[in-house]
Scaffold this motif. Sequence first.
Motif, short mmCIF file in Angstrom:
data_model
loop_
_atom_site.label_atom_id
_atom_site.label_comp_id
_atom_site.label_asym_id
_atom_site.label_seq_id
_atom_site.Cartn_x
_atom_site.Cartn_y
_atom_site.Cartn_z
N THR A 35 1.03 -1.46 0.14
CA THR A 35 -0.31 0.26 -0.24
C THR A 35 0.61 1.42 -0.31
O THR A 35 1.99 1.27 0.58
N ASN A 36 0.88 1.47 -0.65
CA ASN A 36 0.87 3.59 -0.42
C ASN A 36 0.48 4.53 0.00
O ASN A 36 -0.83 4.63 -0.70
N ASN A 37 0.48 5.57 1.08
CA ASN A 37 -0.02 6.10 2.46
C ASN A 37 0.68 7.39 2.45
O ASN A 37 1.80 7.68 1.76
N THR A 38 -0.30 8.26 2.34
CA THR A 38 0.44 9.49 2.39
C THR A 38 -0.06 10.69 3.01
O THR A 38 -1.41 10.44 3.52
N PHE A 39 0.13 11.20 4.29
CA PHE A 39 0.00 12.71 4.92
C PHE A 39 0.49 14.15 4.65
O PHE A 39 1.05 14.04 4.86
N ALA A 40 -1.10 14.53 3.88
CA ALA A 40 -0.30 15.48 3.35
C ALA A 40 -1.31 16.74 4.72
O ALA A 40 -2.62 16.69 4.78
N ALA A 41 -0.32 17.97 4.73
CA ALA A 41 -0.96 18.57 5.35
C ALA A 41 -1.61 19.79 4.82
O ALA A 41 -1.19 20.58 3.88
N GLY A 42 -2.63 20.32 5.59
CA GLY A 42 -3.67 21.27 5.33
C GLY A 42 -2.02 22.45 5.29
O GLY A 42 -1.67 22.73 5.82
N THR A 43 -3.57 23.99 5.53
CA THR A 43 -2.66 24.89 5.19
C THR A 43 -3.94 26.41 5.11
O THR A 43 -5.06 25.97 4.83
N LEU A 44 -3.13 27.20 6.24
CA LEU A 44 -3.61 28.31 7.21
C LEU A 44 -2.93 29.49 5.83
O LEU A 44 -1.68 29.73 5.91
N ASP A 45 -4.34 30.31 5.16
CA ASP A 45 -3.83 31.01 4.45
C ASP A 45 -4.43 31.93 4.56
O ASP A 45 -5.55 32.37 3.77
N LEU A 46 -4.46 33.71 5.48
CA LEU A 46 -4.95 33.95 5.83
C LEU A 46 -4.84 35.32 5.18
O LEU A 46 -3.09 35.90 4.88
N SER A 47 -4.96 36.76 4.26
CA SER A 47 -5.14 37.67 4.15
C SER A 47 -6.12 38.46 4.03
O SER A 47 -7.40 38.26 4.45
N VAL A 48 -5.55 39.96 4.51
CA VAL A 48 -6.68 41.27 4.43
C VAL A 48 -5.97 41.86 2.98
O VAL A 48 -5.38 42.44 2.43
N ASN A 49 -7.15 42.27 2.98
CA ASN A 49 -7.70 43.27 1.51
C ASN A 49 -8.29 44.43 1.71
O ASN A 49 -9.89 44.28 2.14
N PRO A 50 -7.98 45.52 1.02
CA PRO A 50 -6.37 45.70 1.23
C PRO A 50 -5.69 45.46 2.33
O PRO A 50 -6.36 45.67 3.63
N THR A 51 -4.13 45.21 2.81
CA THR A 51 -3.36 45.61 3.10
C THR A 51 -3.52 46.83 3.67
O THR A 51 -2.49 46.65 5.04
N THR A 52 -4.04 48.07 3.36
CA THR A 52 -3.30 49.34 4.15
C THR A 52 -4.97 49.11 4.87
O THR A 52 -5.73 49.63 3.14
N ILE A 53 -5.43 49.48 5.68
CA ILE A 53 -6.46 50.09 5.92
C ILE A 53 -6.87 51.28 5.93
O ILE A 53 -8.08 51.70 6.02
#
Length: 211
Positions: A35-53
């Motif tokens: 058997t071929n198994n994988t453990f793929a980690a998820g991602t946290l990707d927070l952004s603010v739009n616009p970057t200058t408030i």
Amino acid sequence: MSLKKKLGLGVASAALGLSLIGGGTFAYFSDTEVTNNTFAAGTLDLSVNPTTIVDVSNLKPGDVVVREFNLVNGGSLDISKIDLKTVTSVDDANNDNTDNFAKHIKVLFLENGDKTGWNFIEGWDYNDVISETTLYDLQAMTPDAVENLNSFWTKWLGIEGEESGLGAGDSDQMYVAFEFVDNNQDQNQFQGDTLNLEWTFTAHQTEGELK
């Protein structure tokens, strides 16, 4: 001993040895699967739009600045909360400050529009993450920008807005208002000064679960 007997003993000994060697073995069927198994980690990707408030000049006491921005979850994992950390610094133009400029800039509200609910008795129940505090005092706080603050009764009586947190691929619309408070006193020391505001939004994952 004759040569014939010697040859006979030699053959017998060889046969005995082979039988001892082969006596511990047996034949059996086998089947192997890999058997071929994988453990793929998820991602946290927070952004603010616009970057200058906020980028505003020529402020005077009594002015109010209203802005809107979005918190965006571009990752593959849901976000449970987003901590807001405030840091301020002041560029004193005339080196004459006896007070902190940040004490005179008030956050009237920071509202999460997606968490705002409707109360059938009182109407809109605004979800103010921050309400009526100065930027100076806000530095000692760490509010959750995506928490649903609606009361139990608001939830029971009407539409309570989205649940706390920020799902993968989702965004929350934020509204903020700042006021340069006119305290009816001499505030000339702040003429020409610049208040630098750094807001850091830190996203946290949800709890682990059985997969």
